[in-house]
Each structure stands twice: as C-alpha cells, then as structure tokens.
Design a protein around this motif. Structure first.
Motif, PDB file in Angstrom:
ATOM      1  N   GLY A 225       0.802  -1.218   0.000  1.00 14.76           N
ATOM      2  CA  GLY A 225       0.000   0.000   0.000  1.00 14.76           C
ATOM      3  C   GLY A 225       0.834   1.267   0.000  1.00 14.76           C
ATOM      4  N   SER A 226       2.090   1.151   0.366  1.00 19.46           N
ATOM      5  CA  SER A 226       2.938   2.337   0.413  1.00 19.46           C
ATOM      6  C   SER A 226       4.022   2.330  -0.660  1.00 19.46           C
ATOM      7  N   MET A 229       4.486   5.752  -2.391  1.00 19.13           N
ATOM      8  CA  MET A 229       5.171   6.748  -1.564  1.00 19.13           C
ATOM      9  C   MET A 229       6.647   6.393  -1.430  1.00 19.13           C
ATOM     10  N   LEU A 271     -10.141  -8.240   2.646  1.00 12.48           N
ATOM     11  CA  LEU A 271     -10.144  -6.801   2.924  1.00 12.48           C
ATOM     12  C   LEU A 271      -8.780  -6.184   2.620  1.00 12.48           C
ATOM     13  N   ALA A 275      -8.129  -3.334  -0.097  1.00 12.01           N
ATOM     14  CA  ALA A 275      -7.623  -2.037   0.370  1.00 12.01           C
ATOM     15  C   ALA A 275      -6.295  -1.684  -0.292  1.00 12.01           C
ATOM     16  N   THR A 279      -5.766   1.641  -2.344  1.00 15.07           N
ATOM     17  CA  THR A 279      -4.771   2.593  -1.842  1.00 15.07           C
ATOM     18  C   THR A 279      -3.776   2.955  -2.930  1.00 15.07           C
ATOM     19  N   TRP A 331     -20.205  -6.361  -6.192  1.00 16.73           N
ATOM     20  CA  TRP A 331     -19.939  -7.703  -5.696  1.00 16.73           C
ATOM     21  C   TRP A 331     -20.527  -8.721  -6.676  1.00 16.73           C
TER      22      TRP A 331
ATOM     23  N   ASP B 141       2.983   6.784   5.538  1.00 16.96           N
ATOM     24  CA  ASP B 141       2.755   5.905   4.380  1.00 16.96           C
ATOM     25  C   ASP B 141       2.016   4.641   4.797  1.00 16.96           C
ATOM     26  N   TYR B 144      -1.860   4.879   5.128  1.00 23.12           N
ATOM     27  CA  TYR B 144      -2.756   4.942   3.964  1.00 23.12           C
ATOM     28  C   TYR B 144      -3.590   3.668   3.807  1.00 23.12           C
ATOM     29  N   PRO B 145      -2.955   2.490   3.686  1.00 18.44           N
ATOM     30  CA  PRO B 145      -3.787   1.282   3.530  1.00 18.44           C
ATOM     31  C   PRO B 145      -4.603   0.961   4.779  1.00 18.44           C
ATOM     32  N   GLN B 148      -7.751   2.892   4.455  1.00 18.52           N
ATOM     33  CA  GLN B 148      -8.551   2.267   3.398  1.00 18.52           C
ATOM     34  C   GLN B 148      -9.214   0.985   3.905  1.00 18.52           C
ATOM     35  N   MET B 149      -8.439   0.190   4.625  1.00 23.85           N
ATOM     36  CA  MET B 149      -8.974  -1.078   5.130  1.00 23.85           C
ATOM     37  C   MET B 149     -10.114  -0.849   6.111  1.00 23.85           C
ATOM     38  N   LYS B 153     -13.934  -1.766   5.813  1.00 20.22           N
ATOM     39  CA  LYS B 153     -14.479  -2.702   6.795  1.00 20.22           C
ATOM     40  C   LYS B 153     -15.790  -2.181   7.380  1.00 20.22           C
ATOM     41  N   LYS B 155     -17.796   0.014   5.888  1.00 17.70           N
ATOM     42  CA  LYS B 155     -18.796   0.252   4.847  1.00 17.70           C
ATOM     43  C   LYS B 155     -19.281  -1.035   4.194  1.00 17.70           C
ATOM     44  N   ASP B 156     -18.380  -1.999   4.029  1.00 19.15           N
ATOM     45  CA  ASP B 156     -18.684  -3.172   3.203  1.00 19.15           C
ATOM     46  C   ASP B 156     -18.612  -4.456   3.996  1.00 19.15           C
TER      47      ASP B 156
END
Lengths: 445, 158
Positions: A225-226, A229, A271, A275, A279, A331, B141, B144-145, B148-149, B153, B155-156
């Motif tokens: 995810g990073s 960056m 998840l 994510a 991201t 979905w 950094d 960020y994820p 998002q996670m 979690k 919302k969905d």
C-alpha cells in the motif's frame, strides 16, 4: 535447412532495422501500448490509443491453473494478466493458445520473460550463458510481438533479490541490453522489469544502469500500500506497476512460539487485498499504471491457502470476490461463503500426541446456499523457500480426524508424530465458491 | 530557595496528577520522554494490552504534539537519514498516532482508529519510525492502507 536460412535472413533484416523508426519495420503490431508523459509530469498508458489502467492478476501456472480463470477475470471487471515465463504462452486455454483466448475475452497480457537469477546459479559474467538468454529473448519477441493481446514485456522477475551483499550491477546492465533488444524488435510495447520491493540503492542502480526501462514493476506484500510513496522517497519519478500484491507474506506476520507463521482469516485477507488495490490506485494517480493481484490460481507457499485465490479444486475464495468489487465496484451475484469463526482450543497451542479435541467452524452463505465442510490436518511445511520458488506440499493426516468430517464440527486426535501441524477447514457453497482457513498447533511427546 | 521548593512540589505532583487524570495507577510513564512513551506503547501492543497502548499514545501526544507539529511545519519532505533524529518529537508523536490507530482497531473502535491514522497520514506525514532491523519507515505511508482497510471494513461486508 532452407527454413533455417530463411529465418536467419529475417533476423538479419530485423536486426538491420533496429534503431530505425517503427514505420520502417516490416511487420504490423496487433496492438500498441504507449506511455505518455503529461505536462504535469504524470504518466498515462494508452492501449490502442485509449487510456488504459491495468486491472490485472498474476496468472497461475502448471498445477496451479484453475479452469475458467480467464473468464472469471473478464466477468469480474479485470482486464489483464501477468505471466512469468514465455513457456506459459504455450498453455492451451479452452483449446486455444493463451494469448488467443485472452484476446477473445478482452484481456491484455503482460508477457513475462524469465530473466535468470544469480541465486539459481546464473553467472552474469559468463558470456555464453548471457548470449543464450539474449537469443531466447529475441526468439520470444519475434514470435509474439504482433499478437493483439500483448500489453507489455515483463522482462524479469526479482532477479536482483535474495542474494547477500550489494546487487550486482551487471544484472541492471544486462537488463538494459535485453530491453534494448526488445525495443529494437518491438517499439510498440513498453518494457516492464519487476523487482522485489523497493529501496534507494535499488532505485539508484536502476536509474544509473538501466535507462531503457519504461515502467518499473514492483512486487510487494505487507508494504504494497505504500509502494508509491516509497518509490517517490527513493527517487523513482517514473511510472510503475504494482506487479504482485495481496496479503502480508508469511515472512511478515506474527509466528507461533515454534515459528509457524499465523495466516490471517479469509475476510481479513480479502479486505487487505481490496484495500491495497484501492490505496495504490487512489493515491498515485499518474504514477501507478495499475496492478496485478497475486495469485490467480492455486499455490503452495508456506500453506496451500496463503497466496492462492482459488482452492485446489478450483473454487473461488473471498479474495476473488474482493477483486471483483475493487475492479468493477460490484460484488458478484454469488459470493464465496463467509467464515465467521474457526474455534479450535488447541490453536497456537502445544498438545500431547494422541490427545483429542474438538474444532468447529461457523460459516455463512450470503445467498443461503447449503454449505459443505472439508477438514484437513497437515504437517507444517518444511520445504520453505524464498522468492516464490516452488515448494512441496506437506503430508496430510486424514486419520487424525476421528469424527465429523464433512460437518462443521470435528473431533481431532493429535498425530502420534511430534512436530508442528495445521488444521485446515474449507466451507463450500456448491456453486463455485469456497472459503478456507487454518490454525497451527504443535504435537509434543 | 522558594523557587526550588515550588519546582520540587510541582515535580512531586506530576506523577500523582497523571495517575489521577487517567484513573490508572498501574501505568508507568517512566521518564516521560516521547521515545519512552512510544516504546511503551509498542510494548503494550506486543502484550495485547491495547487500552494501555492507547493511554501511552495519549500521553505522548499530550506532552509533545505541539513540538511535533512545529517540526512538521518546518519540513517540506522527509528528513534525510542523517537529520532524522533532529525531528524526534515529530517522529515519536507520529509513531504514537500510528500505534493509537493500531490499538483502537484491535479494540474495534474503528472510527477512532481511522481518525488516529489520519492524523499521522495527513498532518504529521514526515514522521519517521525506526525499525530495529536497521531502517526507518514512514508511519504516514503505512497509515494509507490502514485507513482504506478500516473504511472498507465499516462500509462493506468482507
């Protein structure tokens, strides 16, 4: 012999054309992929002239292939696959060559060419071996460059990694030469080279020795995810693809007291995969050109469930559904069952050989499908490798399941042989979806 | 002499006030430095004592966030490796907010965890944390994820 001479003549003509403009080359590309630099310094990939964001998957190989895998990608909103070695293109899918079938489904292919690894014994100082590799690459480019499914050339995968000391700059230099070969033979598709995560020395080496590189590919798991960056901080200003990502690797997670990595539950893995995709996409616009999720198939790596997004019998897991949601915003109509809990009192514990204990699982199916259950006791993997190298599956101990196989609750008798084990459970909906989880335990004398 | 006595009285009162404030006499804030509080927060995470981890991060922010924000404001990029330690408050408080997000997520306080992650992601983004394996990493950094996670979690249905 006549064919060989004719072939040599063709190669000569192509070689002679190297460095000239694309219009001078006597062949027609079936597709184009052009990297455009915008006024603000960001990038865009144009496929056949249209903006193209890669929504991809790393396709399984060999025993890890899943029937219908390409159809699932297309149906779930994906648009690309990544292969690792040129021999994968010989695989038949639905009776057709992989590239042909992918093209029928609207799926592009980042065609992987396996660049040899020093850790596997390849010597970049051995001129003869280096030339053999170059020759194989020329053959591959000439054979596949005009295929309409071709998106990019995936030149190498983690060939710089898992060796002590500094990276041998001859690897970057040779990649630069190989990329030059590709560019001479096929100026219509970019060259991507895939590295194992990023750091400043690695980026410095690439920038210094590998100017022919078009797009940097990065494999990353816990830190995926990073990546955007970290690339920025490492000095990489060019475009990149996230070429492998998904869940934390077994080398990045907590372990039991005997060193067994603890695998996350399937919902958490789904998840995390979702994510990470979001991201990377949302925070690196104009730098990330897309991604390939790992691993669209089945694979033994630490466990038989860690990275593979499908069960060994070909059922899709929750991570496949998560990618459908990521790629399309929807979905699937039938989702894999949801595992609410796996209750095993011996999980993460040491138990005596022959001791008995119950284990139970709570799975639900969102569509109300009837669920079936399958349990498996396996030894902890001892054939652990790095870099995704093939690992042998550990043995199974079906006799350890005393009662309840096929139901949500079983009685386990700990194997007689001391050592580390795992209990796996799979909940299947009978309609192509399955969810699996496992917990480790240790048998003592 | 009067000034010394006042200072002594204040110093003696500090531990008492901390304990009272948090209603928890068991927490040991050590020398109250930012690095101590940050390390203790990590230790509490390792011990799965997430409530205590949150309290250590709260104390870290309470005492040093102002300095951290000043350091953040003075930077236009992450500090170079040889300058990282000059920004100790930023690094420690940023890391504390990251730990706070981790702890609150474990406690299933997802909205609060997201808020903590967003502080380090957006407001203390040049913080750097030291990994004992031998390198610095960016809590911003890494957040960020995490954001998002947790947002997914909430919302969905995964």
């Amino acid at each position: 012999m006549r064919y060989k001479l004719a072939g040599l003549f063709v190669v000569f003509l192509l070689s002679a054309s190297a460095g000239s403009s694309p219009g001078d080359i006597d062949w027609t590309p079936g597709s184009t992929a052009e990297l455009v630099t915008k006024a603000d310094g960001t990038y865009e990939l144009l496929r056949n002239g249209e903006p193209y964001f890669v929504k991809g998957a790393c396709r399984g190989t060999g025993d890890g292939l899943i029937p219908g895998d390409l159809e699932t990608i297309a149906a779930y909103g994906g648009n690309s696959i990544r292969t690792f070695g040129i021999e994968q293109l010989d695989e038949q899918v639905d009776g057709k060559p992989l590239l042909d079938r992918a093209h029928e489904l609207g799926i592009s292919v980042m065609v992987g060419f396996w660049v040899q690894h020093p850790r596997h014994g390849f010597d970049y100082g051995d001129a003869a071996s280096v030339e053999v590799q170059r020759s194989k690459l020329r053959d591959a480019v000439l054979k596949y460059r005009d295929h309409p499914a071709l998106l990019a050339w995936g030149l190498g995968n983690e060939m710089e990694a898992f060796m002590p000391g500094e990276i041998d700059v001859r690897i970057w230099q040779e990649l630069n030469h190989l990329a030059g070969i590709i560019k001479d033979l096929d100026p219509y598709h970019p060259v991507v080279t895939v590295v194992a995560d990023v750091d400043t020395p690695k980026i410095d080496g690439i920038k210094t020795h590998y100017p022919n590189l078009d797009i940097l590919g990065v494999n990353s798991y816990g830190g995926a995810g990073s990546v955007g960056m970290r690339l920025r901080d490492s000095g990489w200003t060019g475009p990149y693809l996230l070429t492998e990502y998904g869940v934390h690797g077994p080398w990045e997670v907590a372990t039991t007291s005997w060193g067994a990595p603890i695998e996350a539950d399937p919902s958490t893995k789904a998840l995390e995969t979702y994510a990470t995709y979001k991201t990377d996409r949302d925070n690196n616009i104009g730098r990330s050109l897309g991604s390939h999720v790992f691993y669209w198939g089945h694979k033994q790596e630490a466990t038989e469930t860690w990275f593979g997004m499908f069960s060994p019998s070909g059922e899709k897991g929750p991570r496949v559904d998560a990618m459908a949601y990521a790629w399309s915003g929807e979905w699937p109509s039938n989702r894999a069952p949801k595992l609410e809990s796996l209750d095993a009192p011996f999980a993460m514990q040491k138990v005596e050989a022959g001791a008995t204990s119950e284990a139970s699982v709570d799975c639900v199916d969102r569509e109300g499908d009837d669920l079936t259950y399958s349990w498996d006791i396996r030894a902890e993997s001892t054939d652990r490798r790095v870099g995704g190298d093939a690992e042998a599956a550990p043995p199974s101990f079906p006799e350890a399941i005393q009662e309840g196989q096929g139901s949500a609750r079983i009685l386990i008798k700990a194997p007689s042989q001391p050592g580390p084990y795992r209990v796996f459970v799979t909940c299947s909906d009978g309609k192509g979806g399955a969810t699996t989880h496992n917990v480790p335990f240790f048998v003592t004398d | 002499m009067k000034r010394i006595l006042i200072c002594m009285a204040v110093l003696l009162a500090i531990p008492v006030s901390f304990a009272d404030e948090h209603g928890d006499d068991e927490l040991d804030y050590g020398d109250h430095t930012s690095v101590t509080l940050m390390v203790k927060a990590w230790e509490m995470m390792d011990e799965e004592n997430y409530e205590a981890a949150v309290k250590y991060t709260e104390k870290c922010a309470e005492l040093y966030e102002e300095q951290a924000r000043e350091m953040q404001a003075s930077l236009s990029a992450k500090a170079a490796p040889d300058k990282v330690n000059d920004y100790w408050a930023l690094n420690d408080v940023g890391t504390c907010y990251y730990i706070r997000g981790e702890a609150l997520a474990k406690l299933r306080q997802y909205e609060e965890a997201i808020a903590a992650y967003k502080v380090v992601r957006d407001e203390l983004k040049y913080a750097q944390a030291w990994d004992p394996k031998g390198w610095h990493w960016s809590p911003s950094d890494a957040a960020y994820p995490k954001v998002q996670m947790l947002e997914a979690k909430i919302k969905d249905d995964f």
